[in-house]
Design a protein around this motif. Structure first.
Motif, short mmCIF file in Angstrom:
data_model
loop_
_atom_site.label_atom_id
_atom_site.label_comp_id
_atom_site.label_asym_id
_atom_site.label_seq_id
_atom_site.Cartn_x
_atom_site.Cartn_y
_atom_site.Cartn_z
N SER A 413 0.81 -1.22 0.00
CA SER A 413 0.00 0.00 0.00
C SER A 413 0.84 1.27 0.00
O SER A 413 0.32 2.37 -0.15
CB SER A 413 -0.94 0.01 1.22
N ARG A 478 -6.10 -1.32 -1.79
CA ARG A 478 -5.04 -0.46 -1.25
C ARG A 478 -5.58 0.38 -0.10
O ARG A 478 -4.92 0.56 0.92
CB ARG A 478 -4.49 0.43 -2.37
N LEU A 482 -4.24 0.38 3.77
CA LEU A 482 -3.87 1.59 4.52
C LEU A 482 -4.71 1.71 5.79
O LEU A 482 -4.22 2.14 6.85
CB LEU A 482 -4.06 2.84 3.64
#
Length: 851
Positions: A413, A478, A482
């Motif tokens: 990420s 992604r 995160l």
């Protein structure tokens, strides 16, 4: 009386016609022979001009151009008139024998007069056609396809939305359509279905342009995608953004176009990009997808459509299709449990796909019950829809089990959206971060790292990139990564990811005291002068910025930093000596910088195991590296100015742990010496042979058994021989070891002397081949030489069977790829430019293989 009158009229008409032929303005009988001679001569000139023009057209078409319609029309008219003239000339002998009175009369005056008239008329037509055959331009670049069809998997529940969007588009009152909805809901798929409907639309729009925008993309990236569809030449790549905008505007103002913009995160100023506004008068349309309804307002969409999640029934159909029938038949309770799992996906197609694929191999009813328990326990914790989606996606992440595999996934990420990661590069990061061990196979690969990448792809947490050496992460996944890395939004400051955020300076809101990983990739940061204290920072990614200067103070207080990536900072000419303060550093990437020398402080980096200096065109020497960095395992010099000589060879042999080396060699005797040092040769993964002027260069498949990349450039080599002899045992190895098992990439630039590259047969796993600016190469694989190789090595049969990318440019002698075009089932990219002697049929065959 009536009969006499009729006879008188007939005689008068005949006399009149006869007199007209003999004494009239046409005088066709008297001029017949002269006109016939002139017709034959002019027709011969017309045929010669046609042949000359055909040669010009053929040369242009071999270079990928398309003949003009007016030129083709002229050829057709020449063919038609040639047939007519041929028919006339067949009667020449008969008609001229009838002439009498010195050619002023004929034994059949009326017939000869008519024939002479036809000859005169045809002479004028041929003369006129000849005068129109002086074309200055005979061909032009082939226009891009009106629509590039998108490959789409079977969809559920989108038919009505496609029809609704289509009806909005063909409505002349509307010009801009915004498709909005949450991440993973199927907006891109809907846009692709709309794109494909234009394939069947014969009239109307001249070009349909697809652009992937994403969160981090800037105007220049959008312009490049548009120009890639509008202009087949490559000159636009060198233009400024202003020039690109002008070019786009000039082209699109003359066309009725459709612009499809996928994944807008904020307003895009189409004026700056060069896109003329669509109006009712020009009939052009713009369609875009976005997660935010506000963007629809900002883009002034005159129609908006929310892309909804699937209904319960639609979601079940999609989920059932993905899971398959086999698991559902394993136990009577599984279908009911499967419906409950599908319901937990909230109708989100991405979640249905990810979880459905994860459950496709679950045939035990207990696994299904456990899945429901996991989803039930996490979903209620997040009140917002986005949080529910993230928690559902987290199910696949939780299924990874191994904590180190999870860390590897979360690390992905750090890179920008839509970013394609090199597998080997990603694995190097993981090794230095301590997620996986540093053990390597005989070819330098880390099997554990590749196994993890494979498991992440199978779990659909990573996706295959354009080529097999690359992977990428879906942007919604992604976001989930995160979110997880920040402890579900509670500890955001431990991770700083601001890649592609158009930053010009280091952000001031970084909490240096607690941050663990920082990614500031793809920005415009030019100078770093701060002096942060970073007791926990382990990874710092500053790749692809505009760095010119880094203060030595910046590196003073980063005691646990293990990964530092400064690559693609093309204005970076040096590093401060204080880099020696990075006592824990294991990975340093300086590739594609203009660093001129390695700082003395580099000697203090005793734990450094990976140093990447590829494409450092300013660096000429790494003298002393053998003693200053004794623990190096990876040293990459490929396409740098550093070439291996005798002295550097001695230093490299001091690196006892060296497992991966990419190098440049400019002397055949040095190459031979390297291949004679087993420890050194076996570590070579990339080899660039340059500035060599030798009749024969020998590559030993045993000594260079781990070779993956090979480049030959700016050299004059008559022959490249492949040797498979084991120098120590003085015997031939078994046939299975005769070739380069791991060689996947070969690049040949400016090679003189060699007429073919048949030695590539020894690279049976070749995936990427580029050949350019080599004036002598007539064919890639020579059939006769290939047969002689296969006689000795029966296992070497199909040439280029695993090739994914083939690029041939500026090869003016190239006549064929090989005699019998091979089947290329894996070909994904084929580029041919300025190869005039390569038959068009060969290029069309390869493009068909690519499709």
């Amino acid at each position: 009386m009536g009969g006499c009158v009729s006879l008188q009229i007939a005689c008068d008409q005949t006399l009149s016609r006869t007199c007209g032929c003999l004494f009239g303005d046409g005088n066709y009988i008297h001029l017949m022979e002269a006109n016939l001679d002139a017709l034959q001569k002019t027709m011969q000139e017309l045929d010669e001009r046609r042949d000359d023009l055909l040669r010009r057209v053929s040369i242009e078409e071999n270079q990928g151009l398309q003949r003009l319609a007016q030129v083709q029309g002229w050829f057709s008219r020449v063919e038609d008139i040639g047939s007519q003239v041929s028919d006339l000339l067949k009667e020449k002998s008969t008609e001229t024998k009838r002439l009498c009175l010195f050619g002023y009369c004929s034994s059949k005056c009326i017939s000869s007069c008519e024939y002479g008239k036809k000859v005169s008329k045809k002479l004028k037509e041929v003369t006129e056609l000849l005068s129109k055959g002086g074309f200055e331009v005979v061909a032009e670049k082939v226009p891009a396809a009106k629509v590039e069809k998108k490959h789409i998997q079977t969809t559920v529940g989108l038919d009505s939305m496609v029809e609704k969007a289509w009806n909005s588009l063909i409505n002349s009152e509307r010009t801009t359509l915004g498709l909005y909805g949450m991440g993973g809901v199927g907006k891109t798929t809907l846009l692709a279905l709309i794109n494909n409907k234009f394939v069947q639309m014969v009239d109307g729009f001249k070009v349909v342009i697809w652009v992937v925008v994403s969160k981090d993309l800037q105007n220049g990236g959008i312009q490049n995608q548009i120009l890639g569809r509008l202009r087949l030449d490559k000159e636009w790549k060198q233009e400024t953004e202003k020039e690109k905008a002008s070019s786009i505007y000039n082209i699109l103002t003359r066309k009725k176009f459709v612009l499809l913009l996928d994944d807008l995160w904020s307003e895009v100023d189409l004026n700056e990009i060069g896109v003329p506004p669509p109006t009712r008068d020009n009939g052009s349309k713009i369609v875009f997808t976005t997660r935010s309804k506000e963007v629809c307002k900002d883009m002034k969409a005159d129609d908006e459509m929310k892309v909804e999640c699937l209904s319960r029934d639609e979601a079940w159909v999609l989920f059932r299709n993905i899971v398959g029938e086999t698991p559902l038949k394993c136990h009577q309770d599984i279908p009911t449990l499967a419906r409950k799992v599908a319901e937990k996906c909230c109708g989100l197609p991405l979640a249905l796909n990810v979880i459905g694929k994860a459950m496709a191999c679950k045939e035990d009813v207990h696994e299904w019950r456990h899945a429901i328990n996991v989803l039930n326990s996490s979903s209620h914790e997040f009140p917002g829809m986005e949080e529910k989606i993230l928690s559902i996606l987290k199910f696949s992440y939780d299924g990874l089990g191994d904590e180190k595999v999870k860390l590897c996934f979360l690390y992905c990420s750090l890179f920008p959206e839509d970013y394609e990661l090199k597998k080997e590069e990603l694995i190097e990061y993981w090794i230095c971060e301590g997620f996986i061990n540093g053990n390597r196979d005989e070819d330098g690969s880390n099997n554990q790292g590749h196994a993890i990448i494979g498991s992440l792809i199978r779990a659909h947490l990573l996706m295959d990139g354009q080529f097999t050496t690359m992977v990428k992460m879906h942007d919604v996944l992604r976001e989930m990564a995160l979110w997880i890395s920040s402890n579900f939004g509670k500890q955001e400051k431990k991770l700083c990811v601001k890649s592609g955020a158009q930053l010009c300076n280091i952000p001031k809101d970084i909490n240096w005291e607690i941050v663990r990983r920082i990614s500031l990739m793809s920005n415009q940061i030019a100078e770093i002068s701060c002096c942060p204290t970073c007791p926990n920072l382990s990874t710092l990614l500053l790749r692809n910025n505009s760095l010119v200067d880094i203060s030595g103070e910046f590196f003073r207080f980063m005691p646990v930093l293990v990964v530092l990536d400064l690559s693609k900072n093309r204005s970076l000419y040096g590093l401060p000596e204080e880099i020696s303060c990075l006592s824990s550093l294991q990975y340093l990437n300086l590739s594609s910088t203009w660093i001129k020398s390695l700082p003395v402080g580099l000697k203090g980096l005793s734990k450094l195991i990976s140093l990447d200096l590829e494409f450092t065109f300013g660096l000429e020497s790494i003298a002393g590296i053998g003693t200053s960095l004794p623990n190096l395992q990876v040293l990459k010099l490929f396409h740098s100015r550093v070439g291996i000589d005798t002295r550097l060879m001695e230093e490299l042999q001091l690196l006892q742990d060296l497992k991966i080396l990419t190098a440049n060699v400019e002397d055949a005797s040095i190459l031979e010496s390297i291949q004679g040092v087993e420890g050194l040769a076996s570590s070579i993964r990339g080899l660039c042979l340059r500035n060599m002027f030798e009749e024969v260069v020998i590559l030993n498949t045993v000594a260079l058994g781990g070779l993956r990349r090979l480049a030959v450039q700016n050299s004059k080599i008559l022959e490249i021989n492949i040797d498979w002899e084991n120098k120590e045992r003085e015997e031939l190895l078994c046939t299975s070891s005769l070739g380069f098992k791991h060689l996947s990439t070969v690049s040949v630039y400016s090679l003189e002397g060699s007429k073919n590259l048949t030695w590539l047969l020894f690279a049976q796993n070749l995936r990427y081949l580029t050949v350019s600016d080599s004036p002598c190469i007539e064919e890639i694989i020579n059939w006769e030489q290939g047969m002689s190789i296969s006689n000795v090595c029966p296992d070497i049969l199909v040439p280029l069977g695993k090739l994914e990318s083939l690029e041939v440019t500026n090869l003016y002698a190239l006549k064929r790829i090989c005699s019998n075009p091979p089947a290329l089932p894996n070909l994904r990219q084929f580029v041919v430019e300025r190869c005039p002697n390569l038959p068009k049929a060969a290029t069309e065959f390869l493009r068909y293989e690519q499709e």
